[in-house]
Design a protein around this motif. Sequence first.
Motif, PDB file in Angstrom:
ATOM      1  N   ASP A   1      -3.363  -5.996   8.576  1.00 18.94           N
ATOM      2  CA  ASP A   1      -2.203  -6.376   7.778  1.00 18.94           C
ATOM      3  C   ASP A   1      -1.633  -7.665   8.349  1.00 18.94           C
ATOM      4  O   ASP A   1      -1.103  -7.675   9.456  1.00 18.94           O
ATOM      5  CB  ASP A   1      -1.167  -5.244   7.833  1.00 18.94           C
ATOM      6  CG  ASP A   1       0.157  -5.602   7.176  1.00 18.94           C
ATOM      7  OD1 ASP A   1       0.173  -6.495   6.311  1.00 18.94           O
ATOM      8  OD2 ASP A   1       1.171  -4.968   7.532  1.00 18.94           O
ATOM      9  N   PHE A   2      -1.774  -8.757   7.606  1.00 24.87           N
ATOM     10  CA  PHE A   2      -1.159 -10.028   7.984  1.00 24.87           C
ATOM     11  C   PHE A   2       0.239 -10.037   7.384  1.00 24.87           C
ATOM     12  O   PHE A   2       0.385  -9.950   6.163  1.00 24.87           O
ATOM     13  CB  PHE A   2      -1.984 -11.205   7.458  1.00 24.87           C
ATOM     14  CG  PHE A   2      -3.335 -11.316   8.101  1.00 24.87           C
ATOM     15  CD1 PHE A   2      -3.508 -12.019   9.277  1.00 24.87           C
ATOM     16  CD2 PHE A   2      -4.441 -10.710   7.530  1.00 24.87           C
ATOM     17  CE1 PHE A   2      -4.763 -12.119   9.873  1.00 24.87           C
ATOM     18  CE2 PHE A   2      -5.698 -10.808   8.113  1.00 24.87           C
ATOM     19  CZ  PHE A   2      -5.852 -11.515   9.285  1.00 24.87           C
ATOM     20  N   TRP A   3       1.268 -10.140   8.222  1.00 24.44           N
ATOM     21  CA  TRP A   3       2.649 -10.007   7.787  1.00 24.44           C
ATOM     22  C   TRP A   3       3.531 -11.045   8.486  1.00 24.44           C
ATOM     23  O   TRP A   3       3.082 -11.736   9.401  1.00 24.44           O
ATOM     24  CB  TRP A   3       3.164  -8.594   8.101  1.00 24.44           C
ATOM     25  CG  TRP A   3       3.267  -8.354   9.582  1.00 24.44           C
ATOM     26  CD1 TRP A   3       2.254  -8.022  10.438  1.00 24.44           C
ATOM     27  CD2 TRP A   3       4.431  -8.502  10.379  1.00 24.44           C
ATOM     28  NE1 TRP A   3       2.722  -7.947  11.718  1.00 24.44           N
ATOM     29  CE2 TRP A   3       4.055  -8.224  11.715  1.00 24.44           C
ATOM     30  CE3 TRP A   3       5.753  -8.834  10.109  1.00 24.44           C
ATOM     31  CZ2 TRP A   3       4.969  -8.281  12.773  1.00 24.44           C
ATOM     32  CZ3 TRP A   3       6.650  -8.878  11.164  1.00 24.44           C
ATOM     33  CH2 TRP A   3       6.260  -8.597  12.468  1.00 24.44           C
ATOM     34  N   ALA A   4       4.782 -11.127   8.050  1.00 19.62           N
ATOM     35  CA  ALA A   4       5.771 -11.993   8.691  1.00 19.62           C
ATOM     36  C   ALA A   4       7.156 -11.374   8.511  1.00 19.62           C
ATOM     37  O   ALA A   4       7.393 -10.620   7.556  1.00 19.62           O
ATOM     38  CB  ALA A   4       5.742 -13.394   8.086  1.00 19.62           C
ATOM     39  N   ASP A   5       8.073 -11.703   9.422  1.00 19.79           N
ATOM     40  CA  ASP A   5       9.445 -11.175   9.360  1.00 19.79           C
ATOM     41  C   ASP A   5      10.145 -11.521   8.054  1.00 19.79           C
ATOM     42  O   ASP A   5      10.943 -10.741   7.551  1.00 19.79           O
ATOM     43  CB  ASP A   5      10.283 -11.707  10.527  1.00 19.79           C
ATOM     44  CG  ASP A   5       9.914 -11.042  11.843  1.00 19.79           C
ATOM     45  OD1 ASP A   5       9.541  -9.855  11.833  1.00 19.79           O
ATOM     46  OD2 ASP A   5      10.010 -11.722  12.886  1.00 19.79           O
TER      47      ASP A   5
END
Length: 107
Positions: free
Chosen positions: A26-30
């Motif tokens: 899972d590539f995610w960001a805040d």
Amino acid sequence: MTSPVTVTDATFDDEVVKSDVPVLVDFWADWCGPCKMIAPVLDQIAAELDGKLKIAKMNYDENPRTPAMFSVLGLPTLLLFKDGEVVEQVTGAKPKRAFLKIIEPHL
């Protein structure tokens, strides 16, 4: 109960490519709202498929090398790795059943 593991550019090969079970990364960001929406779903899947699937979370902003290597441009993007190769890609938030439909043929 197994929860998702955090991976970085430095640990990606050991945690994902060399894994003996399929890995959903899972590539995610805040700042990504849909990323936060799917996080509890991924926690559930990690627990339900413990031993059959590993879920790895990679912070897009803190790890520029790996997302670039796999042309990850939109978030959330999830890549399913099996035997070190990408076998599925999902972009955007999806319901749990949609993730399971993609994952289960590769278990």
